[in-house]
Design an enzyme around this catalytic site. Structure first.
Site, short mmCIF file in Angstrom:
data_model
loop_
_atom_site.label_atom_id
_atom_site.label_comp_id
_atom_site.label_asym_id
_atom_site.label_seq_id
_atom_site.Cartn_x
_atom_site.Cartn_y
_atom_site.Cartn_z
CD GLU A 127 121.11 49.39 -10.53
OE1 GLU A 127 121.98 48.72 -11.08
OE2 GLU A 127 119.95 49.53 -10.98
CB CYS A 142 112.41 52.33 -7.90
SG CYS A 142 112.63 50.59 -8.20
CB CYS A 149 118.20 38.73 -7.03
SG CYS A 149 116.54 38.12 -6.65
CB CYS A 153 113.40 36.46 -13.16
SG CYS A 153 112.63 36.16 -11.56
CB CYS A 156 115.44 40.01 -13.90
SG CYS A 156 116.04 41.14 -12.61
CB CYS A 380 115.99 46.35 -12.24
SG CYS A 380 116.38 45.20 -10.95
#
Ligand code: SAH
Ligand code: SF4
Length: 394
Positions: A127, A142, A149, A153, A156, A380
């Site tokens: 994205e 962004c 990832c 977290c 997230c 995100c």
């Protein structure tokens, strides 16, 4: 006052470096060659571009010319490179392409935020979001650095996806170039000429410091004065706190730093940002104090997601200002952006105001990030999941 205490933490030993590299190698992006054998010229360093051209017998100045067409003019078609003779244009087109990621989806929010889901050559997607300034003709792009990832977290959405792979330099710089295509912002504005896409924030999917080589290469291309020519002051790299790589990024790139702090006590940060177990708060703050921009008063941004009843007390705010005292810093308070199944709630407006006031009274700017693009799933990592889900249903 800076102390000697933390310099040893800044040294990344060869063994550590080798371990990080080995760990990331299996997530390498696919080679930048199309199925028909043509090579994508985007994402090559200047030296690599010169080498590709030398291999087909072209002199060094050709690389400079083509660099200008690709990154200053934004041209993707060799036939439009008018300073190059027709026969050479055709030879180039037979060997090379000037690629862009394909936009799988583009959505523009009622508040003008635009979000792309870009699809790369191997079908992977990431994205990119453009967030225009509300008052002036400028805005932040962004950019994602990884598909998924490795970190997880708790708040997230990207953290719920495992790491699929790193994005290559071409894919990272390609997100910015494709976003510029979308607004027709070519040729690249020079010097202080205003830009609509005026800053880059590495705050999309992924941890940029766990894909450092590709991120660094992409940012070096973006900052090159004969191309996109975006100043390092207009680039912000956001990290969840990969301490050894922060030193390297500071020394080699000198871009602005944003640190995803989110908690001021190790017990809580260990939970919210599990990387804290490896690089705890004291080490993280020490790395911020040594970060080069901090010494010339370019402020470090501390990102702090506001989670109701978790990290938003007045005691948390006071501990925060104690931690960052003496640093040129600002605190970006981010109301938690919920996603389906997320285990937290956004802090109340009054808790956020109370927190912001304590930070502000201590002399730190503490803007509250207004949620943008809520209507287009701007949290995100959410768009990628939704895209996969709707295709699965279809
Ligand atoms: N991996 C890097 C950069 C990408 S995340 C990092 O963690 O800094 C960019 C920012 O968005 C981080 O500060 C992250 O903590 C924040 N963020 C992630 N999910 C969020 C959510 N659901 N609501 C609000 N902020 C979020
Ligand atoms: Fe990864 Fe950043 Fe999300 Fe943490 S906040 S899971 S580091 S993308």
């Amino acid at each position: 006052m800076p102390t000697q205490m933390s310099t040893s933490a800044s040294e990344l030993t060869e063994a550590e470096r080798a371990r990080i590299l080995a760990k990331t190698a299996r997530f390498d992006p696919p080679p930048a060659r199309l199925a028909d054998g043509r090579r994508d010229l985007v994402g090559l360093s200047r030296a690599e571009l010169a080498a590709e051209l030398a291999a087909i017998g072209e002199p060094a100045f050709r690389a400079k010319q083509i660099w200008h067409w690709i990154y200053h003019q934004g041209v993707t078609d060799f036939a439009r490179m008018s300073s190059i003779a027709r026969p050479l244009q055709q030879r180039l087109a037979a060997q090379f392409v000037v690629g862009r990621p394909e936009a799988a989806t583009v959505q523009t929010s009622a508040d003008e935020t635009r979000k792309w889901l870009f699809r790369f050559r191997d079908g992977q997607e990431a994205e990119t979001v453009y967030i225009p300034d509300k008052h002036e003709d400028r805005g932040a792009v962004c950019i994602s650095s990884q598909v998924g990832c490795t970190l997880s977290c708790r708040f997230c959405h990207t953290g719920t996806q495992t790491l699929v792979r790193n994005l290559g330099a071409a894919e990272i710089v390609g997100q910015f170039m494709a976003a510029r295509d979308s607004y027709g912002e070519w040729p690249s504005p020079k010097g202080e000429t205003p830009r609509l896409l005026s800053t880059i924030v590495l705050m999309g999917m992924g941890e940029p410091l766990y894909n450092y080589e590709n991120v660094a290469k992409a940012m070096t291309i973006v900052m090159d004065n004969e191309g996109i020519a975006l100043s390092r002051r207009r680039i912000t790299l956001s990290t969840s706190g990969v301490v050894p790589m922060m030193d390297r990024a500071g020394a080699e790139l000198g871009v602005n730093l944003a640190v995803s702090l989110h908690a001021v006590r190790d017990e809580l940060r260990d939970e919210l940002v599990p990387l804290n177990r490896k690089y705890p708060i004291a080490e993280l703050i020490a790395a911020c104090r040594r970060y080069p921009s901090a010494s010339n008063a370019r402020r470090i941004t501390f990102e702090y997601v506001m989670l109701s009843g978790i990290n938003d007390s007045t005691a948390d705010a006071r501990e925060l200002i104690r931690l960052i005292s003496g640093l040129p810093a600002k605190v970006n308070l981010i109301p938690f952006n919920p996603w389906p199944g997320s285990p937290f709630q956004t802090s109340t407006a009054s808790a956020i105001d109370r927190f912001a006031k304590i930070v502000m009274d201590a002399g730190f700017s503490s803007p509250v990030r207004t949620p943008r693009g809520r209507d287009i799933l701007a949290a995100c990592g959410q768009l990628r999941t939704e895209g996969r889900r709707s295709r699965a249903v279809a």
